[in-house]
Design a protein around this motif. Structure first.
Motif, short mmCIF file in Angstrom:
data_model
loop_
_atom_site.label_atom_id
_atom_site.label_comp_id
_atom_site.label_asym_id
_atom_site.label_seq_id
_atom_site.Cartn_x
_atom_site.Cartn_y
_atom_site.Cartn_z
N LEU A 51 0.81 -1.21 0.00
CA LEU A 51 0.00 0.00 0.00
C LEU A 51 0.85 1.27 0.00
N PRO A 52 0.46 2.26 -0.79
CA PRO A 52 1.13 3.55 -0.74
C PRO A 52 1.02 4.15 0.67
N ALA A 53 2.03 4.89 1.08
CA ALA A 53 2.08 5.44 2.44
C ALA A 53 0.87 6.30 2.76
N ASP A 54 0.40 7.10 1.79
CA ASP A 54 -0.76 7.96 2.07
C ASP A 54 -2.03 7.15 2.28
N VAL A 55 -2.14 6.00 1.62
CA VAL A 55 -3.29 5.13 1.82
C VAL A 55 -3.21 4.47 3.20
N VAL A 56 -2.03 4.04 3.60
CA VAL A 56 -1.85 3.45 4.93
C VAL A 56 -2.26 4.45 6.01
N ALA A 57 -1.79 5.69 5.88
CA ALA A 57 -2.12 6.73 6.87
C ALA A 57 -3.62 7.01 6.88
N PHE A 58 -4.23 7.09 5.71
CA PHE A 58 -5.67 7.33 5.60
C PHE A 58 -6.45 6.21 6.27
N LYS A 59 -6.13 4.96 5.94
CA LYS A 59 -6.85 3.82 6.50
C LYS A 59 -6.71 3.77 8.02
N GLU A 60 -5.55 4.11 8.52
CA GLU A 60 -5.32 4.10 9.96
C GLU A 60 -6.20 5.15 10.66
N LYS A 61 -6.30 6.32 10.05
CA LYS A 61 -7.14 7.38 10.64
C LYS A 61 -8.61 6.98 10.63
N VAL A 62 -9.07 6.37 9.55
CA VAL A 62 -10.46 5.92 9.50
C VAL A 62 -10.69 4.82 10.53
N ARG A 63 -9.77 3.88 10.59
CA ARG A 63 -9.89 2.75 11.52
C ARG A 63 -9.93 3.24 12.97
N ASN A 64 -9.11 4.24 13.30
CA ASN A 64 -9.02 4.73 14.68
C ASN A 64 -10.12 5.70 15.06
N ALA A 65 -10.89 6.15 14.09
CA ALA A 65 -12.00 7.07 14.39
C ALA A 65 -13.16 6.29 15.01
N ASP A 66 -13.89 6.99 15.87
CA ASP A 66 -15.09 6.39 16.45
C ASP A 66 -16.26 6.45 15.48
N ALA A 67 -16.24 7.45 14.60
CA ALA A 67 -17.35 7.68 13.67
C ALA A 67 -16.81 8.39 12.43
N VAL A 68 -17.64 8.42 11.39
CA VAL A 68 -17.26 9.07 10.14
C VAL A 68 -18.37 10.02 9.71
N LEU A 69 -17.97 11.23 9.33
CA LEU A 69 -18.88 12.19 8.72
C LEU A 69 -18.55 12.26 7.24
N PHE A 70 -19.52 12.00 6.41
CA PHE A 70 -19.37 12.08 4.96
C PHE A 70 -19.96 13.41 4.51
N LYS A 84 -15.85 8.20 -3.58
CA LYS A 84 -15.96 6.75 -3.82
C LYS A 84 -14.60 6.08 -3.71
N ASN A 85 -13.56 6.73 -4.22
CA ASN A 85 -12.22 6.17 -4.12
C ASN A 85 -11.79 6.03 -2.65
N GLY A 86 -12.06 7.05 -1.84
CA GLY A 86 -11.73 6.97 -0.43
C GLY A 86 -12.48 5.84 0.26
N ILE A 87 -13.76 5.70 -0.06
CA ILE A 87 -14.56 4.61 0.52
C ILE A 87 -14.00 3.26 0.08
N ASP A 88 -13.62 3.15 -1.20
CA ASP A 88 -13.06 1.89 -1.68
C ASP A 88 -11.80 1.53 -0.92
N TRP A 89 -10.89 2.49 -0.73
CA TRP A 89 -9.67 2.22 0.03
C TRP A 89 -10.02 1.83 1.47
N ALA A 90 -10.95 2.52 2.09
CA ALA A 90 -11.30 2.26 3.50
C ALA A 90 -11.96 0.90 3.68
N SER A 91 -12.54 0.36 2.63
CA SER A 91 -13.27 -0.90 2.75
C SER A 91 -12.43 -2.12 2.37
N ARG A 92 -11.24 -1.91 1.88
CA ARG A 92 -10.42 -3.02 1.39
C ARG A 92 -9.37 -3.45 2.43
#
Length: 177
Positions: A51-70, A84-92
């Motif tokens: 995974l690219p470093a920016d994707v790893v950092a993004f996924k970690e922030k989503v994972r560590n959040a209690d909730a998500v505001l879209f 949609k691209n962000g959601i795809d990365w967060a779901s994989r």
């Protein structure tokens, strides 16, 4: 509550980015929020093994959040490719959105706000098992008349409505922890 904010627009003067910043500032006492960078490489399964470093950092922030505001604009009656691209990365690889509570807002210059985009977004998020706040749709139409030149949300009715939705989301989150 730690909230990851995903804004579906990369445009510098986006009404949706301005809306996200308004929510971040106004509700800082209730939501410890961060607007995440969605300027990510296009999802490509070939990148999953390294995974690219920016994707790893993004996924970690989503994972560590209690909730998500879209915060979604409406492009061609749907959500943006950026969101949609962000959601795809967060779901994989790791299901970073599964069972996570969230809520949706959006602004548009059109009269219907982001009604159609939000319908599509709810459909997408439902397949991931997210718990999205029901019956609190924030469709801000004629956005160009509701923000001033400094980006302040000046429409009192809209501010009052968002106040109630954020209050409802906090209660929803507390009930569903």
């Amino acid at each position: 509550m730690k909230v990851a904010i995903l804004v579906g627009s990369l445009r510098k003067n986006s009404f949706n980015k301005t809306l996200a910043e308004f929510i971040q500032k106004r509700y800082a006492d209730k939501l410890d929020s961060e607007i995440l960078d969605l300027n990510l490489p296009l999802y490509n399964e070939d990148l999953e093994s390294d995974l690219p470093a920016d994707v790893v950092a993004f996924k970690e922030k989503v994972r560590n959040a209690d909730a998500v505001l879209f915060v979604t604009p409406e492009y061609n009656h749907s959500i943006s490719g950026v969101l949609k691209n962000g959601i795809d990365w967060a779901s994989r690889i790791t299901p970073d959105l599964t069972e996570k509570p969230g809520f949706i807002v959006g602004a548009s210059m059109g009269g219907l706000g982001t009604v159609r985009a939000q319908m599509h977004l709810r459909q997408i998020l439902d397949t991931m098992g997210m718990r999205i706040l029901p019956a609190n749709e924030v469709f801000i139409g004629a956005a160009h008349t509701k923000f001033d030149e400094n980006g302040a949300l000046i429409d009192e009715g809209t501010v009052a409505f968002i106040d109630s939705v954020v209050h409802n989301f906090v209660e929803f989150y507390d009930r569903n922890k």
